[in-house]
Design a protein around this motif. Structure first.
Motif, PDB file in Angstrom:
ATOM      1  N   PRO A  72       0.737  -1.158   0.092  1.00 58.05           N
ATOM      2  CA  PRO A  72      -0.049  -0.058  -0.071  1.00 58.05           C
ATOM      3  C   PRO A  72       0.770   1.205   0.067  1.00 58.05           C
ATOM      4  O   PRO A  72       1.977   1.364   0.424  1.00 58.05           O
ATOM      5  CB  PRO A  72      -0.865  -0.156   1.370  1.00 58.05           C
ATOM      6  CG  PRO A  72      -0.196  -1.147   2.086  1.00 58.05           C
ATOM      7  CD  PRO A  72       0.791  -1.983   1.287  1.00 58.05           C
ATOM      8  N   PHE A  73       0.394   2.500  -0.557  1.00 54.20           N
ATOM      9  CA  PHE A  73       1.040   3.566  -0.592  1.00 54.20           C
ATOM     10  C   PHE A  73       0.972   4.244   0.903  1.00 54.20           C
ATOM     11  O   PHE A  73      -0.342   4.485   1.452  1.00 54.20           O
ATOM     12  CB  PHE A  73       0.263   4.581  -1.510  1.00 54.20           C
ATOM     13  CG  PHE A  73       0.760   5.844  -1.295  1.00 54.20           C
ATOM     14  CD1 PHE A  73       1.852   6.361  -1.647  1.00 54.20           C
ATOM     15  CD2 PHE A  73      -0.191   6.979  -1.441  1.00 54.20           C
ATOM     16  CE1 PHE A  73       2.311   7.704  -1.784  1.00 54.20           C
ATOM     17  CE2 PHE A  73       0.056   8.317  -1.601  1.00 54.20           C
ATOM     18  CZ  PHE A  73       1.457   8.306  -1.453  1.00 54.20           C
ATOM     19  N   ILE A  74       1.939   4.976   1.468  1.00 59.27           N
ATOM     20  CA  ILE A  74       2.237   5.568   2.711  1.00 59.27           C
ATOM     21  C   ILE A  74       2.108   7.042   2.411  1.00 59.27           C
ATOM     22  O   ILE A  74       3.258   7.558   2.138  1.00 59.27           O
ATOM     23  CB  ILE A  74       3.227   4.802   3.462  1.00 59.27           C
ATOM     24  CG1 ILE A  74       3.049   3.402   3.608  1.00 59.27           C
ATOM     25  CG2 ILE A  74       3.140   5.682   4.872  1.00 59.27           C
ATOM     26  CD1 ILE A  74       1.950   2.935   4.454  1.00 59.27           C
ATOM     27  N   PRO A  75       1.323   7.695   2.450  1.00 56.67           N
ATOM     28  CA  PRO A  75       1.253   9.337   2.018  1.00 56.67           C
ATOM     29  C   PRO A  75       2.258   9.771   3.041  1.00 56.67           C
ATOM     30  O   PRO A  75       2.077   9.399   4.278  1.00 56.67           O
ATOM     31  CB  PRO A  75      -0.123   9.789   2.153  1.00 56.67           C
ATOM     32  CG  PRO A  75      -0.792   8.366   2.140  1.00 56.67           C
ATOM     33  CD  PRO A  75      -0.224   7.436   2.884  1.00 56.67           C
ATOM     34  N   PRO A  76       2.567  11.121   2.816  1.00 59.17           N
ATOM     35  CA  PRO A  76       3.653  11.760   3.685  1.00 59.17           C
ATOM     36  C   PRO A  76       2.715  12.329   4.787  1.00 59.17           C
ATOM     37  O   PRO A  76       1.594  12.813   4.832  1.00 59.17           O
ATOM     38  CB  PRO A  76       4.234  12.760   3.007  1.00 59.17           C
ATOM     39  CG  PRO A  76       3.269  13.080   1.842  1.00 59.17           C
ATOM     40  CD  PRO A  76       2.659  11.574   1.313  1.00 59.17           C
ATOM     41  N   ALA A  77       3.360  12.357   5.874  1.00 55.76           N
ATOM     42  CA  ALA A  77       2.622  12.956   7.349  1.00 55.76           C
ATOM     43  C   ALA A  77       3.756  12.939   8.366  1.00 55.76           C
ATOM     44  O   ALA A  77       4.715  12.071   8.293  1.00 55.76           O
ATOM     45  CB  ALA A  77       1.620  12.039   7.869  1.00 55.76           C
ATOM     46  N   PRO A  78       3.521  13.739   9.400  1.00 53.85           N
ATOM     47  CA  PRO A  78       4.680  13.842  10.508  1.00 53.85           C
ATOM     48  C   PRO A  78       4.689  12.649  11.223  1.00 53.85           C
ATOM     49  O   PRO A  78       3.697  12.022  11.538  1.00 53.85           O
ATOM     50  CB  PRO A  78       3.887  15.177  11.227  1.00 53.85           C
ATOM     51  CG  PRO A  78       3.185  15.949  10.230  1.00 53.85           C
ATOM     52  CD  PRO A  78       2.476  14.949   9.496  1.00 53.85           C
ATOM     53  N   LYS A  79       5.942  12.157  11.508  1.00 52.22           N
ATOM     54  CA  LYS A  79       6.041  11.237  12.475  1.00 52.22           C
ATOM     55  C   LYS A  79       5.682  11.526  14.027  1.00 52.22           C
ATOM     56  O   LYS A  79       5.784  12.635  14.519  1.00 52.22           O
ATOM     57  CB  LYS A  79       7.513  10.692  12.471  1.00 52.22           C
ATOM     58  CG  LYS A  79       7.913  10.236  11.199  1.00 52.22           C
ATOM     59  CD  LYS A  79       7.351   8.746  10.967  1.00 52.22           C
ATOM     60  CE  LYS A  79       7.801   8.238   9.628  1.00 52.22           C
ATOM     61  NZ  LYS A  79       7.026   7.152   9.094  1.00 52.22           N
ATOM     62  N   PRO A  80       5.192  10.743  14.594  1.00 55.27           N
ATOM     63  CA  PRO A  80       4.611  10.962  16.105  1.00 55.27           C
ATOM     64  C   PRO A  80       5.840  11.531  16.692  1.00 55.27           C
ATOM     65  O   PRO A  80       6.928  10.713  16.793  1.00 55.27           O
ATOM     66  CB  PRO A  80       4.224   9.700  16.616  1.00 55.27           C
ATOM     67  CG  PRO A  80       3.655   8.907  15.487  1.00 55.27           C
ATOM     68  CD  PRO A  80       4.578   9.313  14.488  1.00 55.27           C
ATOM     69  N   ARG A  81       5.822  12.424  17.550  1.00 57.28           N
ATOM     70  CA  ARG A  81       6.986  12.851  18.380  1.00 57.28           C
ATOM     71  C   ARG A  81       7.506  11.700  19.432  1.00 57.28           C
ATOM     72  O   ARG A  81       6.402  11.202  20.017  1.00 57.28           O
ATOM     73  CB  ARG A  81       6.759  14.185  19.011  1.00 57.28           C
ATOM     74  CG  ARG A  81       6.242  15.389  18.104  1.00 57.28           C
ATOM     75  CD  ARG A  81       6.228  16.429  18.855  1.00 57.28           C
ATOM     76  NE  ARG A  81       7.467  17.043  19.585  1.00 57.28           N
ATOM     77  CZ  ARG A  81       8.184  17.931  18.902  1.00 57.28           C
ATOM     78  NH1 ARG A  81       7.955  18.283  17.759  1.00 57.28           N
ATOM     79  NH2 ARG A  81       9.158  18.303  19.626  1.00 57.28           N
ATOM     80  N   THR A  82       8.573  11.708  19.991  1.00 57.64           N
ATOM     81  CA  THR A  82       9.007  10.657  20.916  1.00 57.64           C
ATOM     82  C   THR A  82       9.172  11.311  22.399  1.00 57.64           C
ATOM     83  O   THR A  82       9.319  10.642  23.345  1.00 57.64           O
ATOM     84  CB  THR A  82      10.203   9.902  20.364  1.00 57.64           C
ATOM     85  OG1 THR A  82      11.192  10.903  19.961  1.00 57.64           O
ATOM     86  CG2 THR A  82       9.887   8.919  19.131  1.00 57.64           C
ATOM     87  N   LYS A  83       9.227  12.540  22.177  1.00 54.46           N
ATOM     88  CA  LYS A  83       9.162  13.401  23.651  1.00 54.46           C
ATOM     89  C   LYS A  83       8.490  14.447  23.445  1.00 54.46           C
ATOM     90  O   LYS A  83       8.447  15.110  22.419  1.00 54.46           O
ATOM     91  CB  LYS A  83      11.110  13.532  24.092  1.00 54.46           C
ATOM     92  CG  LYS A  83      11.519  14.419  23.189  1.00 54.46           C
ATOM     93  CD  LYS A  83      13.029  14.696  23.622  1.00 54.46           C
ATOM     94  CE  LYS A  83      13.846  15.647  22.796  1.00 54.46           C
ATOM     95  NZ  LYS A  83      15.056  15.650  23.054  1.00 54.46           N
ATOM     96  N   PRO A  84       8.170  15.032  24.782  1.00 59.72           N
ATOM     97  CA  PRO A  84       7.269  16.282  24.694  1.00 59.72           C
ATOM     98  C   PRO A  84       7.947  17.608  24.297  1.00 59.72           C
ATOM     99  O   PRO A  84       9.162  17.567  24.764  1.00 59.72           O
ATOM    100  CB  PRO A  84       6.708  16.249  26.048  1.00 59.72           C
ATOM    101  CG  PRO A  84       6.970  15.059  26.681  1.00 59.72           C
ATOM    102  CD  PRO A  84       8.225  14.586  26.050  1.00 59.72           C
ATOM    103  N   PRO A  85       7.551  18.334  23.626  1.00 57.48           N
ATOM    104  CA  PRO A  85       8.082  19.702  23.328  1.00 57.48           C
ATOM    105  C   PRO A  85       8.053  20.642  24.535  1.00 57.48           C
ATOM    106  O   PRO A  85       7.325  20.574  25.630  1.00 57.48           O
ATOM    107  CB  PRO A  85       7.407  20.314  22.401  1.00 57.48           C
ATOM    108  CG  PRO A  85       6.036  19.583  22.390  1.00 57.48           C
ATOM    109  CD  PRO A  85       6.008  18.503  23.130  1.00 57.48           C
TER     110      PRO A  85
END
Length: 457
Positions: free
Chosen positions: A7-20
């Motif tokens: 399947p095609f994986i459209p572009p999107a932000p990756k989940p953050r691994t630590k809080p900003p």
């Protein structure tokens, strides 16, 4: 037998691994809120945190909690403060921002336009405007921005169906002004996050005042034109959305300002969500050519046998599924914000008075506990035989509850008709190197547009 393609994986932000940090959070929220969300937002049922800049925040991902907030106990949840600070300067008391009796008056006045009978009656003009629009690609040579083009198409359809083609101003100028409006006034201002008083100027919105004045002028001229026609020829005036609103004016109906605000809402934002979803659909189909083949074959078969466009929505399940899957991956409205009027409780979750509730279609539609391969473009999940697996409150492109989008059925019919016309005539392919980045500015927009090549099939 050929193996099924990945399947095609459209572009999107990756989940953050630590809080900003707080400063990082403010910067992200201003630039692109879609980049804010971390791993828990895509895995947990709900998250309750103290943001430090706006009071308690509950991120609701559980369909049962979402139903509780938006439906079962909707009376306890008003529109969130930050959301209203963004939208009210644009829409004032339009349907998206009004509350209480003002909202109820507007909703009641508009309801007759969006009955199934009226919506089916819009199918013929939707088809005519789509066919007229499609001619622009006949002699097309170079890439075009499909994101901009879909804004123009949905504007044409809205103008023809709801306003009988009688909106003041030039459509090309209108599209440019919409872009500028969302770039300026359609963003969260850091002062809003900090709870600064309203009298402090929001510099992000000062740049949008000229554009806002442009829209208000268009509405004033549009209303004046129609009122004059109603006076000159009361029996010949079209019985459309504009006439319905103007006839609802009076002490027991809508005020003149409320009518203006609702016209602004529909002209400025009513077509924008469908435009964004159409653009993302064409992009995803161009990247997933095996899905595009299925949709094109379906459209060819239906158009050869069914001349009535009002029937296409039911007879094109694969086309509809592609559109719905694009709205799952790129929900036009990426967030739904509420604020608790009084303390509340859902299971073991305590919700204090004033808590901000974020129902995030962006994260819910990509939640790992709710969807199989959530990051992939898989239209088959929306085919009729698979729909029962999708909970009503895990898929929210049009919201839910009393404030569900009044134009949802209108938008679905419009989208399938537009796709039917465009994909029956042309093939849409991405330009080499194009990888659009989703950015939340009121709607989920492709940063830099959607440059595509359009060729005759």
């Amino acid at each position: 037998m050929d193996a099924k393609p990945a399947p095609f994986i459209p572009p999107a932000p990756k989940p953050r691994t630590k809080p900003p940090s707080t400063l990082q959070m403010m910067r992200i929220v201003y630039k692109n809120p879609l980049e804010l969300w971390g791993e828990p937002s895509y895995n947990e049922k709900w998250i309750s945190i103290s943001t430090g800049i706006g009071g308690p925040l509950v991120i609701a991902n559980d369909p049962r909690l979402i139903r509780h907030v938006l439906v079962d106990n909707a009376r306890n949840y008003k529109m969130a403060r930050v959301r209203q600070k963004i939208l009210r300067p644009i829409l004032r008391d339009g349907l998206l921002t009004a509350e209480g009796q003002v909202w109820r008056r507007s909703r009641k006045a508009m309801a007759p336009v969006f009955t199934p009978r009226h919506i089916h009656g819009f199918a013929a003009p939707m088809l005519a405007r789509s066919e007229a629009f499609a001619t622009r690609y006949e002699d097309n040579a170079g890439p075009v921005d499909i994101a901009r083009d879909m804004t123009m198409l949905t504007y044409d359809i809205l103008a023809e169906t709801l306003f009988s083609g009688e909106i003041a101003g030039e459509p090309d100028n209108f599209a440019r002004q919409v872009d500028h409006l969302f770039e300026t006034m359609g963003r969260v201002d850091p002062l809003d996050l900090l709870g600064a008083p309203d009298w402090l100027p929001r510099f992000t919105r000062i740049r949008g005042r000229k554009t806002m004045a442009f829209f208000r002028q268009i509405v004033a001229e549009t209303m004046a034109m129609r009122k004059q026609r109603m006076a000159d020829d009361p029996d010949g005036v079209p019985n459309d959305f504009l006439t319905l609103l103007l006839r609802a004016e009076g002490p027991d109906g809508l005020g003149a300002a409320e009518i203006e605000d609702n016209i602004i809402t529909f002209i400025g934002a009513g077509h924008e969500t469908t435009a964004r979803a159409l653009g993302w659909t064409l992009y995803c189909l161009a990247e997933a050519t095996w899905e595009r083949d299925r949709v094109e074959a379906e459209i060819d078969a239906v158009l050869a046998a069914e001349p009535d466009p009002a029937a296409w929505l039911d007879k094109m399940p694969a086309t509809r599924a592609a559109f719905e899957e694009a709205m799952r991956l790129y929900p036009p409205a990426a967030s739904i914000s509420r604020e608790a009027v009084e303390p509340d409780r859902f299971e073991d979750l305590e919700i204090v008075k004033g808590a901000q509730i974020q129902v995030m279609p962006w994260t819910i539609h990509r939640h790992r506990k709710l969807w199989d391969q959530p990051e992939a473009f898989l239209p088959e999940r929306f085919l009729p035989q698979n729909r029962e697996r999708i909970d009503r409150y895990q898929y929210l492109p049009f919201g839910a509850g009393p404030r569900v989008c009044i134009g949802a059925s209108f938008a679905m019919q419009e989208a399938v008709i537009a796709l039917g016309v465009l994909l029956s005539r042309y093939r849409f392919d991405t330009v080499a190197g194009t990888r659009p980045w989703p950015v939340q500015k009121l709607t989920t927009q492709p940063e830099g547009g959607l440059p595509m090549r359009v060729s005759r099939r």
